[in-house]
Design a protein around this motif. Sequence first.
Motif, short mmCIF file in Angstrom:
data_model
loop_
_atom_site.label_atom_id
_atom_site.label_comp_id
_atom_site.label_asym_id
_atom_site.label_seq_id
_atom_site.Cartn_x
_atom_site.Cartn_y
_atom_site.Cartn_z
N LYS A 1 -35.73 39.74 53.38
CA LYS A 1 -34.65 39.46 52.42
C LYS A 1 -35.24 39.00 51.09
O LYS A 1 -34.78 39.41 50.02
CB LYS A 1 -33.70 38.41 52.98
CG LYS A 1 -32.97 38.84 54.24
CD LYS A 1 -32.17 37.70 54.84
CE LYS A 1 -31.51 38.10 56.15
NZ LYS A 1 -30.81 36.95 56.79
N TYR B 1 -36.90 42.06 49.30
CA TYR B 1 -35.91 42.92 48.63
C TYR B 1 -35.50 42.30 47.30
O TYR B 1 -35.42 42.99 46.27
CB TYR B 1 -34.67 43.11 49.50
CG TYR B 1 -34.84 44.04 50.68
CD1 TYR B 1 -35.68 45.15 50.62
CD2 TYR B 1 -34.14 43.81 51.87
CE1 TYR B 1 -35.82 46.00 51.71
CE2 TYR B 1 -34.27 44.66 52.96
CZ TYR B 1 -35.11 45.74 52.88
OH TYR B 1 -35.24 46.59 53.96
N LYS C 1 -38.42 42.45 44.78
CA LYS C 1 -38.63 43.80 44.28
C LYS C 1 -37.58 44.14 43.22
O LYS C 1 -37.90 44.72 42.17
CB LYS C 1 -38.60 44.81 45.42
CG LYS C 1 -38.98 46.23 45.00
CD LYS C 1 -39.00 47.18 46.18
CE LYS C 1 -39.38 48.59 45.75
NZ LYS C 1 -39.37 49.56 46.89
N ASP C 2 -36.34 43.76 43.48
CA ASP C 2 -35.28 43.99 42.50
C ASP C 2 -35.55 43.27 41.18
O ASP C 2 -35.23 43.77 40.10
CB ASP C 2 -33.93 43.53 43.06
CG ASP C 2 -33.38 44.45 44.13
OD1 ASP C 2 -33.84 45.61 44.21
OD2 ASP C 2 -32.48 44.02 44.88
N MET D 1 -27.44 50.37 53.07
CA MET D 1 -28.90 50.48 53.13
C MET D 1 -29.33 51.79 53.80
O MET D 1 -30.18 52.52 53.33
CB MET D 1 -29.49 49.28 53.90
CG MET D 1 -31.01 49.31 54.03
SD MET D 1 -31.81 49.11 52.43
CE MET D 1 -31.38 47.41 52.09
N GLU E 1 -35.20 49.87 57.85
CA GLU E 1 -35.30 49.11 56.61
C GLU E 1 -35.93 49.97 55.50
O GLU E 1 -36.52 51.01 55.77
CB GLU E 1 -36.16 47.85 56.82
CG GLU E 1 -35.62 46.88 57.87
CD GLU E 1 -34.41 46.10 57.40
OE1 GLU E 1 -34.14 46.09 56.18
OE2 GLU E 1 -33.73 45.50 58.26
N SER E 2 -35.83 49.50 54.28
CA SER E 2 -36.39 50.22 53.14
C SER E 2 -37.82 49.73 52.90
O SER E 2 -38.07 48.86 52.05
CB SER E 2 -35.52 49.99 51.89
OG SER E 2 -35.98 50.78 50.82
#
Length: 306
Positions: A157, A160, A163-164, A1, A191-192
């Motif tokens: 979590k 993420y 979004k994927d 990450m 974090e992203s």
Amino acid sequence: MKSMMSSRRKALKQIAAGCLAMGMPKLLFSQTGQIMKRAIPSTGEKVGVVGLGTWQTFDVGSSEASREPLKAVLKALVADGGNVVDSSPMYGSSEQVVGDLSDELGIGKDLFYATKVWTTGRQSGINQMNASMRKMKASPMDLMQIHNLQDWKTHIKTLYDWKDKGLIRYIGITHYVDSAHDDLERIIKSESIDFLQVNYSINDRNAEKSLLPAAKDNGVAVLTNRPYSGGSLFRKTKGQELPGWAAEFDCQSWGQFFLKYLLANDAVTCVIPGTSKPHHMKDNLKAGLGKLPTEDHRKKMRELMS
């Protein structure tokens, strides 16, 4: 990450350097006949620099009389090039009202929908976010934020994963008090995160010290809440005339004065003052037109308000 984020930051710095070399502003900043737009750093997609918050103002339930002026608020936002509308399950019926009215007006495609997850536990968060998307009639949701960092380690979590899968387009975190700024800064560095929403006004400038520079350095877009310090800035200037030098940055009202101060900070992507009054929406939007204050102006603005 962390390696992914490092690569992203490096790419963003290279883009910024290229823009400067070509004589372009650092923020991929553009202006047309409508309000200025700024880029979301993680993608380059642009949004209007003045948006709309819905806390209290859009919590009107099914009352047609109360909803009618809100239609005009949304129409004014879109007409002048704004598009960001921010809500939350915490805001009562606001999500539903935004969804219903934007659908009725046929402007859903023109809006950038932002809402939040505000609960504890993975499944509770999933259920709440699904409900928000139904209410706002937004699929995918443009921006899903973790409200006031509530159970953020659990929800991040899920975000993420969503979004994927294309269920949401951007991930954000929010808070409204200075004491949370250190936590917010640590998260955007580790974090992203695409968006940070934070309290920031001309009289509430703690975010300027470290948090906003960190957001800029890490390629994180910034939405500012409480831009009027809960209305206290208007109470402070009630009956006072704007200083003549405000015209030097195309400022015509105290509301524009307060918003232009924030927009002159190039870490800020969009300000999101709340209103239920169409004429206030139109006035707010004018903060996104014309010139912005220089650093000398901003110093004078701070001195005036202190």
